[in-house]
Design an enzyme around this catalytic site. Structure first.
Site, short mmCIF file in Angstrom:
data_model
loop_
_atom_site.label_atom_id
_atom_site.label_comp_id
_atom_site.label_asym_id
_atom_site.label_seq_id
_atom_site.Cartn_x
_atom_site.Cartn_y
_atom_site.Cartn_z
N ARG A 72 -45.20 -45.25 23.84
CA ARG A 72 -45.21 -43.85 23.40
C ARG A 72 -44.08 -43.03 24.02
NH1 ARG A 72 -50.62 -45.13 23.77
NH2 ARG A 72 -51.56 -45.23 21.72
N LYS A 94 -31.62 -37.04 17.16
CA LYS A 94 -32.19 -37.81 16.04
C LYS A 94 -32.04 -39.29 16.35
CE LYS A 94 -31.18 -34.93 11.95
NZ LYS A 94 -30.35 -34.90 10.73
N GLU A 135 -15.80 -36.38 11.43
CA GLU A 135 -16.94 -35.55 11.86
C GLU A 135 -16.47 -34.41 12.77
OE1 GLU A 135 -19.81 -35.91 10.47
OE2 GLU A 135 -19.94 -38.03 9.90
N LYS A 171 -22.17 -28.78 18.04
CA LYS A 171 -23.39 -29.46 17.57
C LYS A 171 -24.58 -29.08 18.45
CE LYS A 171 -25.65 -33.48 15.81
NZ LYS A 171 -25.65 -34.86 15.36
N GLU A 181 -34.22 -29.39 12.07
CA GLU A 181 -33.53 -29.24 10.79
C GLU A 181 -34.37 -28.51 9.75
OE1 GLU A 181 -30.79 -32.43 9.82
OE2 GLU A 181 -31.28 -32.20 7.72
N ARG A 185 -29.41 -26.20 11.10
CA ARG A 185 -28.85 -27.53 11.35
C ARG A 185 -28.22 -28.13 10.10
NH1 ARG A 185 -31.32 -32.15 15.44
NH2 ARG A 185 -29.68 -33.68 15.06
N ASN A 189 -24.22 -30.73 7.64
CA ASN A 189 -24.06 -31.61 6.48
C ASN A 189 -22.87 -31.22 5.62
OD1 ASN A 189 -26.23 -33.24 7.07
ND2 ASN A 189 -27.68 -31.90 6.03
N HIS A 192 -21.18 -33.54 3.13
CA HIS A 192 -22.01 -34.75 3.05
C HIS A 192 -22.76 -34.90 1.72
CE1 HIS A 192 -21.00 -35.25 7.23
NE2 HIS A 192 -21.76 -36.32 7.36
N HIS A 196 -21.78 -38.35 0.58
CA HIS A 196 -22.71 -39.50 0.54
C HIS A 196 -22.63 -40.23 -0.79
CE1 HIS A 196 -25.50 -38.14 4.00
NE2 HIS A 196 -24.72 -39.13 4.40
N HIS A 206 -17.74 -43.94 5.75
CA HIS A 206 -18.40 -42.63 5.82
C HIS A 206 -17.38 -41.52 6.06
CE1 HIS A 206 -21.71 -39.87 6.56
NE2 HIS A 206 -21.12 -39.49 7.68
N1 LIG Z 1 -28.57 -39.77 15.11
C1 LIG Z 1 -27.69 -39.00 14.50
O1 LIG Z 1 -27.79 -37.77 14.51
C2 LIG Z 1 -26.53 -39.63 13.80
C3 LIG Z 1 -25.44 -38.84 13.39
C4 LIG Z 1 -24.36 -39.47 12.80
C5 LIG Z 1 -24.37 -40.84 12.60
N2 LIG Z 1 -25.44 -41.57 13.00
C6 LIG Z 1 -25.46 -43.04 12.82
O2 LIG Z 1 -24.38 -43.60 13.54
C7 LIG Z 1 -23.99 -44.81 12.92
C8 LIG Z 1 -22.48 -44.83 12.81
O3 LIG Z 1 -21.95 -44.79 14.11
P1 LIG Z 1 -20.59 -45.56 14.47
O4 LIG Z 1 -19.54 -45.14 13.53
O5 LIG Z 1 -20.37 -45.41 15.93
O6 LIG Z 1 -20.96 -47.05 14.03
P2 LIG Z 1 -21.15 -48.42 14.84
O7 LIG Z 1 -22.13 -48.29 15.92
O8 LIG Z 1 -21.39 -49.44 13.79
O9 LIG Z 1 -19.71 -48.65 15.48
C9 LIG Z 1 -18.61 -48.85 14.61
C10 LIG Z 1 -17.85 -50.12 15.02
O10 LIG Z 1 -17.19 -49.88 16.24
C11 LIG Z 1 -17.41 -50.95 17.15
N3 LIG Z 1 -17.24 -50.38 18.50
C12 LIG Z 1 -18.14 -49.64 19.21
N4 LIG Z 1 -17.57 -49.22 20.35
C13 LIG Z 1 -16.31 -49.69 20.36
C14 LIG Z 1 -15.22 -49.58 21.28
N5 LIG Z 1 -15.33 -48.87 22.40
N6 LIG Z 1 -14.06 -50.20 20.98
C15 LIG Z 1 -13.93 -50.91 19.83
N7 LIG Z 1 -14.92 -51.05 18.92
C16 LIG Z 1 -16.09 -50.43 19.19
C17 LIG Z 1 -18.77 -51.44 16.79
O11 LIG Z 1 -18.97 -52.75 17.22
C18 LIG Z 1 -18.75 -51.33 15.25
O12 LIG Z 1 -18.14 -52.45 14.68
C19 LIG Z 1 -24.69 -44.87 11.57
O13 LIG Z 1 -25.76 -45.81 11.62
C20 LIG Z 1 -25.25 -43.47 11.39
O14 LIG Z 1 -26.45 -43.44 10.65
C21 LIG Z 1 -26.51 -41.00 13.60
ZN LIG Z 2 -21.55 -37.87 8.82
#
Ligand SMILES: NC(=O)c1ccc[n+]([C@@H]2O[C@H](COP(=O)([O-])OP(=O)(O)OC[C@H]3O[C@@H](n4cnc5c(N)ncnc54)[C@H](O)[C@@H]3O)[C@@H](O)[C@H]2O)c1
Ligand SMILES: [Zn+2]
Length: 300
Positions: A72, A94, A135, A171, A181, A185, A189, A192, A196, A206
């Site tokens: 939990r 999130k 972003e 943010k 949200e 918040r 978007n 987006h 999307h 993305h």
């Molecule tokens: N929780 C939220 O509010 C929120 C907001 C935006 C995005 N997200 C989520 O985040 C994800 C996208 O994040 P992302 O773009 O970091 O994707 P990711 O975690 O897939 O990383 C992108 C790539 O970078 C590589 N990588 C990570 N660190 C590295 C480094 N230091 N050097 C070289 N390569 C590295 C990873 O192995 C991967 O191949 C999505 O799943 C999305 O839904 C969540």
């Molecule tokens: Zn985004």
């Protein structure tokens, strides 16, 4: 005892175990969540322990979800290693995993701490820096004209430390007002709604998709809010080596936007700018929406 010695001793007393997740979205599955729960149980993790998620947004999303739900809720610390992770995924509380739909299961749970190592972000491959910058520019456009001016001046060479500090501050300020949200918040978007749809229809990243989505939103705002800074927004997006037009099927994009929630009598609700740093949420009629989509997508 000398402080450094004491610190060393205490750190050496920490008991740690490491679980490794697969790359990218493959990390955010029910199967991987099950693996994490099993690893936590096998290591007899209790509510007094901490889960530290080190990686991109995928890792902090599922790590946060596992921590929020195991027993939990145990403490989580995020160490984002991508720019997108540092300015977006790790900030705002999130968590989520993908089941059928993306992020279909998740919680609103803040980590105890987010540790961002700017040196790590400076060594990122260029494409990951560009993805994160999509972003960052979005965040600046809705909340910080100074950040926009910095990107306008320095492009991809903008100092990482300032970029991260400014984007996180925007943010965080938005999330402080509207954690779940229900209102404000939504401004995060920006780009987006159409973005999307383009991400799915064109199969692009993305970051690229939301860059084009911001251009489309800008065209709509020119008509609806009297937004006059679209040429400037476009120039900055292009300076960050992101597209403002893309090859995709306009009909397919429109159809996918139609699926996107938030519809009322006046049309789809979208985040638009009155000016840089001044977002509003307005209903957009189908006609205007389709014209803007047609203007940003070429033949697919
Ligand atoms: N929780 C939220 O509010 C929120 C907001 C935006 C995005 N997200 C989520 O985040 C994800 C996208 O994040 P992302 O773009 O970091 O994707 P990711 O975690 O897939 O990383 C992108 C790539 O970078 C590589 N990588 C990570 N660190 C590295 C480094 N230091 N050097 C070289 N390569 C590295 C990873 O192995 C991967 O191949 C999505 O799943 C999305 O839904 C969540
Ligand atoms: Zn985004």
């Amino acid at each position: 005892m000398e402080v450094a010695t004491e610190v060393r001793q205490r750190l050496s007393q920490l008991e740690t175990a490491v679980a490794v997740l697969p790359d990218g979205e493959d990390a955010k599955t029910l199967e991987q969540l099950g693996r994490l729960y099993t690893a936590l149980r096998d290591h007899n993790v209790t509510r007094r322990d901490t889960l530290v998620a080190v990686g991109g947004g995928t890792v902090t999303d599922i790590g946060g979800f596992a921590a929020a739900t195991y027993l939990r809720g145990i403490e989580a610390v995020y160490i984002p290693t991508t720019l997108l992770g540092a300015v977006d995924a790790a900030i705002g509380g999130k968590t989520g995993i993908n089941i059928e739909g993306k992020n279909l299961a998740g919680t609103f749970t803040q980590p105890a701490r987010v540790v961002i190592d700017v040196d790590v972000l400076e060594e990122l491959p260029l494409d990951l820096r560009i993805q994160g910058m999509a972003e960052v520019i979005k965040t600046g456009l809705v909340g910080d004209p100074d950040l926009v001016a910095l990107l306008e001046q320095d492009g991809l060479d903008a100092p990482t430390q300032s970029v991260v500090e400014m984007a996180v501050a925007v943010k965080q300020a938005v999330v402080d007002v509207d954690f779940r949200e229900n209102g404000l918040r939504r401004v995060l978007n920006y780009g987006h709604t159409i973005g999307h749809a383009i991400e799915v229809a064109a199969g692009v990243s993305h970051g690229e998709a939301i860059a084009v989505g911001m251009q489309a939103a800008g065209l709509i705002a020119e008509r609806l809010t009297g937004f006059v800074e679209l040429p400037r927004q476009k120039a900055i997006i292009e300076k960050l080596r992101l597209p403002t037009q893309i090859a995709a099927d306009a009909g397919e994009v429109s159809r996918l936007v139609g699926y996107d929630k938030k519809r009322d009598d006046g049309g789809i609700k979208m985040v638009l700018l009155e000016s840089i740093g001044a977002p509003v949420v307005l209903p957009v009629g189908d006609d205007l929406l389709e014209k803007a989509i047609a203007a940003v997508v070429g033949p697919g």
